[in-house]
Write a protein that holds these residues in place. Structure first.
Motif, mmCIF file in Angstrom:
data_model
loop_
_atom_site.group_PDB
_atom_site.id
_atom_site.type_symbol
_atom_site.label_atom_id
_atom_site.label_comp_id
_atom_site.label_asym_id
_atom_site.label_seq_id
_atom_site.Cartn_x
_atom_site.Cartn_y
_atom_site.Cartn_z
ATOM 1 N N HIS A 83 0.844 -1.075 0.055
ATOM 2 C CA HIS A 83 -0.043 0.498 0.044
ATOM 3 C C HIS A 83 0.561 1.091 -0.106
ATOM 4 O O HIS A 83 0.718 2.452 -0.545
ATOM 5 N N ASP A 84 1.511 1.736 0.670
ATOM 6 C CA ASP A 84 2.610 2.775 0.779
ATOM 7 C C ASP A 84 3.545 2.871 -0.655
ATOM 8 O O ASP A 84 3.261 3.876 -0.521
ATOM 9 N N VAL A 86 1.908 2.507 -3.299
ATOM 10 C CA VAL A 86 0.840 2.802 -3.732
ATOM 11 C C VAL A 86 0.730 4.905 -3.241
ATOM 12 O O VAL A 86 0.126 5.541 -4.469
ATOM 13 N N ILE A 87 0.403 4.525 -2.581
ATOM 14 C CA ILE A 87 0.751 5.945 -1.601
ATOM 15 C C ILE A 87 1.844 7.116 -2.523
ATOM 16 O O ILE A 87 1.851 7.882 -3.034
ATOM 17 N N ASP A 88 3.086 6.708 -2.236
ATOM 18 C CA ASP A 88 4.240 6.951 -2.817
ATOM 19 C C ASP A 88 4.227 7.005 -4.525
ATOM 20 O O ASP A 88 4.936 7.660 -5.045
ATOM 21 N N ASN A 89 3.624 6.652 -4.858
ATOM 22 C CA ASN A 89 3.491 6.198 -6.566
ATOM 23 C C ASN A 89 4.764 5.529 -6.924
ATOM 24 O O ASN A 89 5.723 5.929 -7.722
ATOM 25 N N ASN A 105 -2.344 0.174 -10.083
ATOM 26 C CA ASN A 105 -3.425 0.064 -8.629
ATOM 27 C C ASN A 105 -3.891 -0.797 -7.706
ATOM 28 O O ASN A 105 -3.832 -0.649 -6.446
ATOM 29 N N MET A 109 -4.007 -2.711 -4.051
ATOM 30 C CA MET A 109 -4.515 -2.665 -2.996
ATOM 31 C C MET A 109 -5.299 -3.686 -2.266
ATOM 32 O O MET A 109 -5.512 -4.566 -1.466
ATOM 33 N N GLU A 146 1.257 6.475 9.874
ATOM 34 C CA GLU A 146 1.266 6.780 8.231
ATOM 35 C C GLU A 146 0.454 7.831 8.194
ATOM 36 O O GLU A 146 1.020 8.440 7.266
ATOM 37 N N ILE A 147 -1.206 7.826 8.716
ATOM 38 C CA ILE A 147 -2.277 9.178 8.808
ATOM 39 C C ILE A 147 -0.879 10.118 8.365
ATOM 40 O O ILE A 147 -1.200 11.711 7.787
ATOM 41 N N ILE A 150 1.441 12.109 6.321
ATOM 42 C CA ILE A 150 0.278 12.850 5.430
ATOM 43 C C ILE A 150 0.105 14.051 5.550
ATOM 44 O O ILE A 150 0.626 15.123 4.109
ATOM 45 N N GLN A 233 8.581 13.453 -1.974
ATOM 46 C CA GLN A 233 7.739 12.865 -1.320
ATOM 47 C C GLN A 233 7.167 14.080 -0.935
ATOM 48 O O GLN A 233 5.666 14.147 -0.523
ATOM 49 N N GLU B 85 -5.951 3.880 -11.224
ATOM 50 C CA GLU B 85 -5.211 4.010 -11.722
ATOM 51 C C GLU B 85 -4.505 5.514 -12.639
ATOM 52 O O GLU B 85 -5.474 6.242 -12.603
ATOM 53 N N ARG B 94 -6.143 11.125 -2.470
ATOM 54 C CA ARG B 94 -6.087 9.429 -2.353
ATOM 55 C C ARG B 94 -5.399 8.908 -1.791
ATOM 56 O O ARG B 94 -5.335 7.537 -1.377
ATOM 57 N N LEU B 99 -5.043 4.929 3.241
ATOM 58 C CA LEU B 99 -4.509 4.474 4.791
ATOM 59 C C LEU B 99 -5.748 4.895 6.019
ATOM 60 O O LEU B 99 -5.751 4.264 6.223
#
Lengths: 321, 295
Positions: A83-84, A86-89, A105, A109, A146-147, A150, A233, B85, B94, B99
């Protein structure tokens, strides 16, 4: 002792854990299994299982009880990684394409949620309610960490305390849990459990600070991903916070680091942080956590497991990748 | 019908709004609230969960935590369906949606542990595995005629009903309760499908039906990428030609009719009157179907 020796001592049990990890990633849905195995095959240091097994040596060591903790925690770690990314691309991890980059993505997930469910399934086999009590709180705090990461992106005004609280939740908690749960399921004395938990916390803090340093100092090849990723980031880590203490650099960094920063501005910010002595100060802080880890362990009876844990802590706090 | 769902009694002294408020309070992290990523909790899932637990010996506190845990996990997983995507202009939203879903999943574990329901961690975990396998199946399929409405409905039934079925297995392992849950979830799926837009490439029941009925040439409009106005119009006319939305509505009416019989038997006429209110199209006549064609 070198870290390879630590692994050599645990070779058979770690191989068993690896096998069980693979078992847990099997699925009746081929594409899901493919994505999960892709992540497993990317490798990793399997630090959490090593901490679990070494902590287990302080009590009644039973691989069949310890395996539930080792596999469960490593799966939780893997689920967060998917998941990280995806968060960070993130495109690469450990030099390989991430699940997100390879499969997309959505698949990432579902893979993360699948792995998390398998982790809970394995962990539910632990009979001690205390283990679940502390772990469930820890997992919730990890998510909150993690929240809040961000929330704090690009925030140059954040305090050192805020950073330390965040990395405790983000990283140290799972290493802390590895040590504590390894001891709990081995029926260790409660003093031993709390000592190992404290040790895990200090080692975990040193680990994350080192990780944050490496993001500035390592080569992309050694790191397996592009350097400077944190700053790109907007993630403000300890070397930056130290650099910001210098008024002149503070002004320049404030101009460079923002949600609209360009790649050139990031490169310049990285150079400023490197020149500032922020890296050295961060390393000093990591060393202080390692000393605390050593002090915590000193209260336990001398044993090969104790020596191994200290070597492992030094490795994670001094590593170059 | 004059039934206040918020004050609906789920158990002696335990009301719908008490479980909802409890769950909403737990998930209300300020950062998630600020970015409006938190979901409105499903009252249908709570109602059905409470119906499953009717005969269990669980006390009100444990019952509340169990229902809250289940609904949090349900939404934690649903939130991840919003992740698509490519880059988005709302990057922070997003990231927090991902999270937020993870956060709700973590609360699920904590609540079950606090309630002393470790066995349910295991049972629900199996359900979550099945849910993600079903989601992956839907994600993977091509609308080329090899995937039929039976497969689609089965996958969606797993996605929306697996947690409730795990609850059934643990607290009400009776065939008629299981049938009741299956029909209620099925009705909910049809109800949602009646609201969905059938754009090219979208996995909807109407599109799956169309993929079974259309000719090879016509199928190209179903998978057309990139989407275009002309393609969408053609797709819409194909849905009219094959009456797909009418079929969806017929399916909905049929399931509702079966559900009514089972529900009255199980939760009484008053219970049915409440349950019916969860379905937006409960009173939609079949004559309205043609106006829903396409989208």
């Amino acid at each position: 002792m070198v870290v390879a020796d630590l692994y050599a001592d645990l070779e058979l049990d770690l191989a068993y854990v690896e096998e069980r990890l693979r078992d847990q990633l099997r699925s009746s849905q081929p594409a899901l299994e493919h994505a999960a195995i892709h992540l497993l095959q990317a490798g990793g240091k399997r630090l959490r299982p090593v901490f679990v097994l070494l902590a287990g040596k302080f009590g009644d060591y039973d691989i069949h009880r310890l395996e539930k903790v080792a596999v469960g925690l490593e799966l939780i770690h893997m689920a967060t990684l998917v998941h990280d990314d995806v968060i960070d691309n993130a495109e690469t991890r450990r030099g390989n394409p991430t699940v997100k980059a390879h499969f997309g993505n959505r698949v990432a997930m579902y893979t993360g949620d699948f792995i998390f469910a398998q982790a809970l399934s394995v962990l539910s086999g632990i009979s001690q309610p205390r283990a679940h009590h502390i772990l469930s709180i820890a997992i919730e705090r990890m998510c909150v960490g993690e929240i809040e990461q961000i929330r704090d992106l690009y925030s140059l005004q954040q305090s050192f305390r805020n950073y330390l609280k965040r990395i405790r939740r983000k990283t140290a908690l799972l290493i802390e849990m590895s040590c504590a749960l390894g001891a709990i399921v081995s029926d260790s004395d409660s003093n031993v459990v709390s000592t190992l938990r404290r040790f895990g916390y200090y080692a975990g803090m040193a680990f994350q600070i080192t990780d944050d340093i490496l993001d500035f100092t390592a080569s992309a090849e050694r790191l397996g991903k592009p350097i400077g990723g944190d700053l790109r980031q907007g993630n403000i880590t300890i070397p930056v916070l130290f650099a910001l203490q210098d008024a002149k650099r503070n002004a320049e960094l404030n101009q460079l680091i923002s949600p609209t920063q360009t790649p050139d501005q990031v490169s310049r910010a990285i150079a400023i942080v490197k020149e500032s002595g922020g890296i050295t100060s961060a390393q000093d802080l990591a060393d202080r956590y390692l000393q605390k880890a050593e002090c915590a362990l000193a209260s336990l009876p001398s044993s090969p497991a104790r020596d191994s844990l200290m070597e492992l802590a030094k490795f994670v706090g001094k590593r170059d990748h | 019908m004059g039934v206040d769902l918020d004050n609906l009694s789920l158990y002696e002294g335990l009301q719908m709004n008490e479980v909802q408020t409890f769950a909403e309070h737990m998930i209300a992290h300020q950062v998630l609230k600020d970015e409006s990523v938190l979901p409105a909790l499903s009252q249908l899932q709570l109602f059905l969960g409470a119906a499953v637990l009717t005969k269990s010996s669980l006390g009100a506190t444990v019952r509340k935590r169990l229902l809250a845990a289940m609904v949090m996990m349900y939404h934690g997983l649903c939130m991840h369906d919003f992740i698509t995507e490519g880059k988005t202009s709302h990057e922070k939203r997003r990231q927090l949606t991902i999270l937020g879903g993870d956060f709700l999943s973590s609360l699920f574990y904590r609540l079950l542990v606090e309630a002393g329901l470790l066995d349910m961690v295991k049972s629900f975990s199996k359900a979550i595995v099945n849910i993600n396998e079903a989601k992956m199946s839907v994600h993977e399929v091509q609308l080329n005629g090899t995937y039929n409405e039976g497969d689609y409905l089965k996958d969606l039934s797993t996605i929306h009903g697996a947690l409730l079925r795990a609850l059934c297995d643990a607290y009400a392992p009776f065939e008629r309760i299981r049938t009741f849950i299956d029909l209620a979830i099925s009705a909910n799926i049809y109800d949602r499908e009646l609201e969905r837009s059938n754009h090219a490439g979208e996995k909807t029941l109407a599109n799956v039906l169309l993929s079974q009925l259309a000719t090879e040439d016509e199928l190209t409009f179903l998978v057309m990428q990139p989407r275009s106005e002309v393609g969408d119009k053609r797709l819409s006319s194909l849905h009219s030609k094959y009456g797909t939305m009418k079929r969806v509505l017929f399916g909905f009416r049929e399931v509702m009719s079966q559900l009514e019989n089972v529900a009255i038997d199980l939760i009484g006429r008053d219970g049915w009157a409440i349950l019916e209110r969860f379905f937006q199209h409960a009173n939609t006549g079949t004559e309205h179907a043609p106006s829903m064609e396409g989208g």
